[in-house]
Structures are given as structure tokens and as C-alpha cells.
Scaffold this motif. Structure first.
Motif, PDB file in Angstrom:
ATOM      1  N   LEU A 156      63.506 -13.804 -10.248  1.00 12.80           N
ATOM      2  CA  LEU A 156      62.914 -13.649 -11.572  1.00 12.80           C
ATOM      3  C   LEU A 156      61.817 -12.595 -11.600  1.00 12.80           C
ATOM      4  O   LEU A 156      61.307 -12.255 -12.674  1.00 12.80           O
ATOM      5  N   ALA A 157      61.439 -12.087 -10.440  1.00  8.55           N
ATOM      6  CA  ALA A 157      60.247 -11.234 -10.340  1.00  8.55           C
ATOM      7  C   ALA A 157      60.390  -9.916 -11.087  1.00  8.55           C
ATOM      8  O   ALA A 157      59.382  -9.329 -11.487  1.00  8.55           O
TER       9      ALA A 157
ATOM     10  N   ALA B  77      56.575 -14.062  -3.978  1.00 11.33           N
ATOM     11  CA  ALA B  77      57.910 -13.992  -4.575  1.00 11.33           C
ATOM     12  C   ALA B  77      58.287 -12.548  -4.888  1.00 11.33           C
ATOM     13  O   ALA B  77      59.429 -12.132  -4.684  1.00 11.33           O
ATOM     14  N   SER B  78      57.326 -11.776  -5.380  1.00  9.96           N
ATOM     15  CA  SER B  78      57.592 -10.369  -5.690  1.00  9.96           C
ATOM     16  C   SER B  78      57.937  -9.591  -4.425  1.00  9.96           C
ATOM     17  O   SER B  78      58.843  -8.739  -4.432  1.00  9.96           O
TER      18      SER B  78
ATOM     19  N   TYR C  51      61.411 -10.366  -3.381  1.00 14.05           N
ATOM     20  CA  TYR C  51      62.341  -9.606  -4.232  1.00 14.05           C
ATOM     21  C   TYR C  51      62.581  -8.225  -3.626  1.00 14.05           C
ATOM     22  O   TYR C  51      63.727  -7.787  -3.455  1.00 14.05           O
TER      23      TYR C  51
ATOM     24  N   ASP D  91      61.579 -18.343  -6.828  1.00 13.58           N
ATOM     25  CA  ASP D  91      61.119 -17.454  -7.897  1.00 13.58           C
ATOM     26  C   ASP D  91      61.513 -15.991  -7.761  1.00 13.58           C
ATOM     27  O   ASP D  91      61.414 -15.238  -8.720  1.00 13.58           O
TER      28      ASP D  91
ATOM     29  N   GLU E  60      59.745 -11.134 -14.931  1.00  8.93           N
ATOM     30  CA  GLU E  60      58.650 -12.054 -15.213  1.00  8.93           C
ATOM     31  C   GLU E  60      57.575 -11.927 -14.144  1.00  8.93           C
ATOM     32  O   GLU E  60      57.862 -11.571 -13.001  1.00  8.93           O
ATOM     33  N   GLU E  61      56.349 -12.238 -14.519  1.00  7.84           N
ATOM     34  CA  GLU E  61      55.267 -12.186 -13.539  1.00  7.84           C
ATOM     35  C   GLU E  61      55.370 -13.389 -12.611  1.00  7.84           C
ATOM     36  O   GLU E  61      55.333 -14.534 -13.052  1.00  7.84           O
ATOM     37  N   ARG E  62      55.504 -13.125 -11.340  1.00  9.53           N
ATOM     38  CA  ARG E  62      55.625 -14.171 -10.331  1.00  9.53           C
ATOM     39  C   ARG E  62      54.553 -13.959  -9.260  1.00  9.53           C
ATOM     40  O   ARG E  62      53.815 -12.979  -9.276  1.00  9.53           O
ATOM     41  N   SER E  63      54.490 -14.864  -8.287  1.00 16.12           N
ATOM     42  CA  SER E  63      53.475 -14.750  -7.238  1.00 16.12           C
ATOM     43  C   SER E  63      53.716 -13.484  -6.418  1.00 16.12           C
ATOM     44  O   SER E  63      54.853 -12.985  -6.342  1.00 16.12           O
TER      45      SER E  63
END
Length: 281
Positions: free
Chosen positions: A207-208, A217-218, A221, A204, A211-214
């Protein structure tokens, strides 16, 4: 015909075999009935793995006040989950120990990977990131898809090495393959049956930004970009490259980013040496 991320991963899985001791340890650790002594007995069969575990247990990653001088003590102090994470690290890195370093700068590859792992661990603990327990492993292996693809497509990997300040490595990868190295990492780690908790942030993190990710995942990133910046000083603008809105969501300041980089600069070489990932002259 273009290959998919899964097809590259399947080819690499056939060529880059996980060590037998890793498979046996994985089986024992995942068995809830297994004792700590059973895990220690298997670890003792592989001196290289035992030495690696002890070196990492005594590093600043864990910062124990006293020396951890035995495998049984390491397991009891670290706990089975952390030992499992280290075993996953050992297995995945050992599988690619014979990669041809004439095509890519393997030292830089592992330095960026270890930096990403250390930044993840430092900030996950400092900010108490939900799902951050295994982020060291996710950070270390997030780009291992590059080594998987290298087994099958040398020329495209060479092309992807030629990024500059006007584009990111990930844009080159999308251009060459239609997916990123991280997508191939996800497929390979899934084939190896690593825990989903380690794979999900890798799936994920790209995509952070949009888009809102965990939180995990953020953070991956942020860490992946900070590690790249650390290896290419001045190539990109830190403030914009790591995503200001993501930093705000995670409550991470620019000063804390600098702290994380300082930590990985101090500890990176010792972790590379423990994992035997840095070329010796």
C-alpha cells in the motif's frame, strides 16, 4: 469456492511444521527471566541451527572485526533481539525445507527473498530507518505465502509464475486469488506467532505507493521491487518501478539503491548457503 489467505495459511501450517527446537527457543527468548546461557544451552542441542547462527554472525551482515567462534559469544555480541530474529528466520525457512521444487524455481524464490532481506538491512542501517531492526526477517519472509499456497493450489501458483514486463507478479496474484502472496505471508506468520514488529511491514508494504505507511513498510516496498529487478535485469524501469516519491520520503538516492544491490550481490550466496536455501548440484 475460492479460499482466503487465512485458509491457505491454515492448511500450510498443518503441513509445514516448525522445528521443535525453534518452538523451545522462542519460548525461552520471549521469557524475560531467561539467561543468555539458557538460550545457548538450547541452541547447542541443534548443531545445524548453531552452525547457521555462527555463519551468519560471521558474515558481512554484522561485520564484526574478530571471528565469532562460539554460540555464547554470538549471543552476547548479537543480543537477544537479533538472535530472536535469526531463530525466526531459521524456523520459517526450515518449515518449508521439503517444498516441491518442480513447480516453481525454488532457487530463484530464495534468491529474491534473500536479496530483499539484504537490501532492507543495508538501507535500514544506512538511512537509520525507524522500525528497521527486524527488516531483514520481514524482507526474507515477505513472500513466503507463495510456498504456503503451493501446498494447496499448484495450478494457480504456476499461473502466477508467468508474469512479464507488462504486468507485475502482484497483479497476477490478485487476479488468481484476490489477494497477494504477502497477504498469505501475514496470516501464516501470525499463526506462527512471530512478533508484530516483523509482520506489520509485510502487511502494509504493497500500500506504500498510494498511501502513507511506516518507513519500514515503505522501505520493504522499495526492497521487494529492487530484488525483483535484480533477478530480472531489464524487465522493468527501475526509476518508476521502485517509486520515486517513496525514495524521496526515505531520502534514498539512486546511487544508494545501486550500493544496496551491490551489497546483496556480494553477500547473497553466503547467506543462502548459511541458511541452506540454495540447491547444490
Amino acid at each position: 469456492m475460492s479460499m482466503s489467505a487465512l485458509e491457505y495459511a491454515q492448511k500450510a501450517e498443518a503441513l509445514c511444521v516448525l522445528p521443535d527446537v525453534y518452538l523451545r527457543l522462542k519460548e525461552i527468548i520471549e521469557d524475560e527471566q531467561s539467561s543468555l546461557s539458557a538460550i545457548a544451552d538450547v541452541l547447542a542441542l541443534d548443531p545445524a541451527l548453531s552452525a547457521t547462527l555462527l555463519k551468519i554472525a560471521n558474515s558481512a551482515l554484522f561485520n564484526f572485526p574478530r571471528e565469532v567462534d562460539s554460540i555464547s559469544k554470538a549471543i552476547s555480541i548479537l543480543g537477544t533481539e537479533e538472535v530472536h530474529n535469526l531463530v525466526n528466520t531459521y524456523g520459517a525457512t526450515a518449515a518449508f525445507s521439503c517444498v516441491d521444487s518442480s513447480v516453481i524455481d525454488l532457487d530463484r524464490f530464495w534468491e529474491i527473498s534473500v536479496d530483499c532481506a539484504l537490501i532492507c538491512k543495508y538501507l535500514a542501517e544506512k538511512k537509520r530507518i525507524k522500525g528497521g531492526k527486524g527488516l531483514f526477517v520481514s524482507g526474507l519472509l515477505h513472500n513466503i505465502g507463495e510456498l504456503a499456497i503451493l501446498q494447496s493450489d499448484v495450478e494457480k501458483v504456476k499461473y502466477c509464475q508467468q508474469y512479464d514486463k507488462n504486468e507485475t507478479p502482484w497483479q497476477r496474484q490478485q487476479d488468481a486469488f484476490g489477494f497477494s502472496y504477502a497477504d498469505c505471508s501475514v496470516e501464516l506468520l501470525s499463526l506462527w506467532q512471530l512478533p508484530e514488529s516483523l509482520i506489520a511491514p509485510i502487511r502494509d508494504f504493497h500500500l506504500a505507493y498510494g498511501e502513507e505507511r511506516s518507513p519500514a513498510a515503505s522501505l520493504l516496498y522499495v526492497a521487494s521491487r529492487l530484488a525483483l529487478l535484480n533477478s530480472h535485469p531489464g524487465m522493468y524501469s527501475k526509476k518508476h518501478f521502485v517509486g520515486v516519491h517513496i525514495l524521496q520520503d526515505l531520502d534514498i538516492s539512486m546511487a544508494e539503491l545501486d550500493e544496496a544491490v551491490n551489497f546483496c550481490n556480494l553477500e547473497g550466496l553466503s547467506i543462502l548457503a548459511a541458511l541452506k536455501l540454495k540447491k547444490t548440484e
